[in-house]
Design a protein around this motif. Structure first.
Motif, PDB file in Angstrom:
ATOM      1  N   LYS A  89      -6.278   8.661  -1.843  1.00 10.08           N
ATOM      2  CA  LYS A  89      -5.110   8.213  -1.083  1.00 10.08           C
ATOM      3  C   LYS A  89      -4.184   7.381  -1.963  1.00 10.08           C
ATOM      4  CE  LYS A  89      -4.034   5.208   2.885  1.00 10.08           C
ATOM      5  NZ  LYS A  89      -3.206   6.137   3.653  1.00 10.08           N
ATOM      6  N   TRP A  90      -4.724   6.369  -2.635  1.00 11.19           N
ATOM      7  CA  TRP A  90      -3.889   5.448  -3.381  1.00 11.19           C
ATOM      8  C   TRP A  90      -3.477   5.983  -4.749  1.00 11.19           C
ATOM      9  CZ3 TRP A  90      -7.554   1.518  -0.969  1.00 11.19           C
ATOM     10  CH2 TRP A  90      -7.060   1.159   0.301  1.00 11.19           C
ATOM     11  N   GLN A  91      -4.026   7.114  -5.164  1.00 13.60           N
ATOM     12  CA  GLN A  91      -3.499   7.792  -6.348  1.00 13.60           C
ATOM     13  C   GLN A  91      -2.240   8.571  -5.975  1.00 13.60           C
ATOM     14  OE1 GLN A  91      -6.930  10.060  -7.596  1.00 13.60           O
ATOM     15  NE2 GLN A  91      -7.633   8.430  -8.961  1.00 13.60           N
ATOM     16  N   ARG A  92      -2.140   8.955  -4.708  1.00 12.31           N
ATOM     17  CA  ARG A  92      -1.009   9.736  -4.209  1.00 12.31           C
ATOM     18  C   ARG A  92       0.054   8.859  -3.550  1.00 12.31           C
ATOM     19  NH1 ARG A  92      -0.004  11.962   0.733  1.00 12.31           N
ATOM     20  NH2 ARG A  92      -2.036  11.344   1.488  1.00 12.31           N
ATOM     21  N   GLU A  93      -0.369   7.836  -2.805  1.00 12.77           N
ATOM     22  CA  GLU A  93       0.541   6.955  -2.069  1.00 12.77           C
ATOM     23  C   GLU A  93       0.784   5.696  -2.903  1.00 12.77           C
ATOM     24  OE1 GLU A  93      -1.208   6.391   1.810  1.00 12.77           O
ATOM     25  OE2 GLU A  93      -0.881   8.481   2.354  1.00 12.77           O
ATOM     26  N   LEU A  94       1.820   5.732  -3.713  1.00 10.88           N
ATOM     27  CA  LEU A  94       2.100   4.676  -4.683  1.00 10.88           C
ATOM     28  C   LEU A  94       2.881   3.525  -4.052  1.00 10.88           C
ATOM     29  CD1 LEU A  94       3.111   7.101  -7.569  1.00 10.88           C
ATOM     30  CD2 LEU A  94       0.844   6.129  -7.081  1.00 10.88           C
ATOM     31  N   ASP A  95       2.681   2.315  -4.585  1.00 11.15           N
ATOM     32  CA  ASP A  95       3.350   1.107  -4.091  1.00 11.15           C
ATOM     33  C   ASP A  95       3.154   0.920  -2.583  1.00 11.15           C
ATOM     34  OD1 ASP A  95       4.247   0.113  -6.533  1.00 11.15           O
ATOM     35  OD2 ASP A  95       5.949   1.497  -6.509  1.00 11.15           O
ATOM     36  N   TYR A  96       1.964   1.232  -2.125  1.00 12.10           N
ATOM     37  CA  TYR A  96       1.549   1.146  -0.726  1.00 12.10           C
ATOM     38  C   TYR A  96       1.612  -0.286  -0.210  1.00 12.10           C
ATOM     39  CZ  TYR A  96      -2.066   1.527   2.980  1.00 12.10           C
ATOM     40  OH  TYR A  96      -2.782   1.490   4.146  1.00 12.10           O
ATOM     41  N   ARG A  97       2.250  -0.461   0.954  1.00 11.41           N
ATOM     42  CA  ARG A  97       2.302  -1.755   1.650  1.00 11.41           C
ATOM     43  C   ARG A  97       2.148  -1.485   3.142  1.00 11.41           C
ATOM     44  NH1 ARG A  97       4.855  -2.169  -2.858  1.00 11.41           N
ATOM     45  NH2 ARG A  97       5.046  -4.109  -4.023  1.00 11.41           N
ATOM     46  N   LEU A  98       1.232  -2.208   3.778  1.00 11.47           N
ATOM     47  CA  LEU A  98       0.786  -1.929   5.148  1.00 11.47           C
ATOM     48  C   LEU A  98       0.913  -3.154   6.044  1.00 11.47           C
ATOM     49  CD1 LEU A  98      -1.117  -0.342   7.261  1.00 11.47           C
ATOM     50  CD2 LEU A  98      -2.991  -1.450   6.037  1.00 11.47           C
ATOM     51  N   ILE A  99       1.278  -2.909   7.300  1.00 11.04           N
ATOM     52  CA  ILE A  99       1.228  -3.940   8.340  1.00 11.04           C
ATOM     53  C   ILE A  99       0.473  -3.356   9.535  1.00 11.04           C
ATOM     54  CG2 ILE A  99       2.520  -5.420   9.919  1.00 11.04           C
ATOM     55  CD1 ILE A  99       4.873  -5.327   7.974  1.00 11.04           C
TER      56      ILE A  99
END
Length: 155
Positions: free
Chosen positions: A64-74
């Motif tokens: 997931k985090w190799q594909r979804e870069l600069d991930y920020r979640l609320i």
């Protein structure tokens, strides 16, 4: 097995605390850290993918985090009772071509007596956005306490 407070039965306050701890862990983008909040045999449904156990959780989050870069979640608590919490969430990310997205979803969580998540059911939709439409601008990692949540952002 190490307990992960808060533990059931949940109150409004403990459910909100549990959701914030989950948000913080996911914003670390550290699959091994995140996996420790789940039982050894935790069962997930994430979109159309079915995952069982910590090893599969780590593999899933790594992809997931190799594909979804600069991930920020609320995350925001929607409902809770005894052993269960329902949250709604939004996260922003971009792909390796620089295309930005805001992903919206809902999760239903169930916990064991030690506060480890034994089941997670997630429904997620992705919406392409322009970089100028981004709302989540804090530095990588934990969302600052003074950063608004989903309701305050109108999401």
């Amino acid at each position: 097995m190490t307990a992960k407070p808060p533990v059931p039965p949940f109150t409004r306050e403990s459910a909100v605390r549990k959701a914030r701890l989950a948000e913080d862990a996911w914003n670390s983008r550290d699959p091994a850290r995140v996996a420790l909040a789940y039982t050894q045999d935790s069962r997930w449904r994430n979109r159309a993918e079915f995952i069982t156990g910590r090893a599969e959780i780590v593999a899933f989050l790594t992809r997931k985090w190799q594909r979804e870069l600069d991930y920020r979640l609320i995350k925001e608590v929607w409902a809770y009772e005894a052993r269960r919490i329902a949250v709604r969430f939004a996260y922003e990310w971009h792909d390796d071509s620089g295309n930005w997205f805001r992903s919206y979803g809902n999760e239903n969580w169930e916990f064991d007596d030690d506060g480890l998540m034994s089941a997670r059911h997630a429904s997620v939709n992705d919406r392409p956005i322009a970089a100028a439409e981004r709302l989540f601008h804090w530095p990588s990692g934990r969302r600052p306490d003074d950063c608004p949540g989903l309701s305050a952002l109108g999401l």
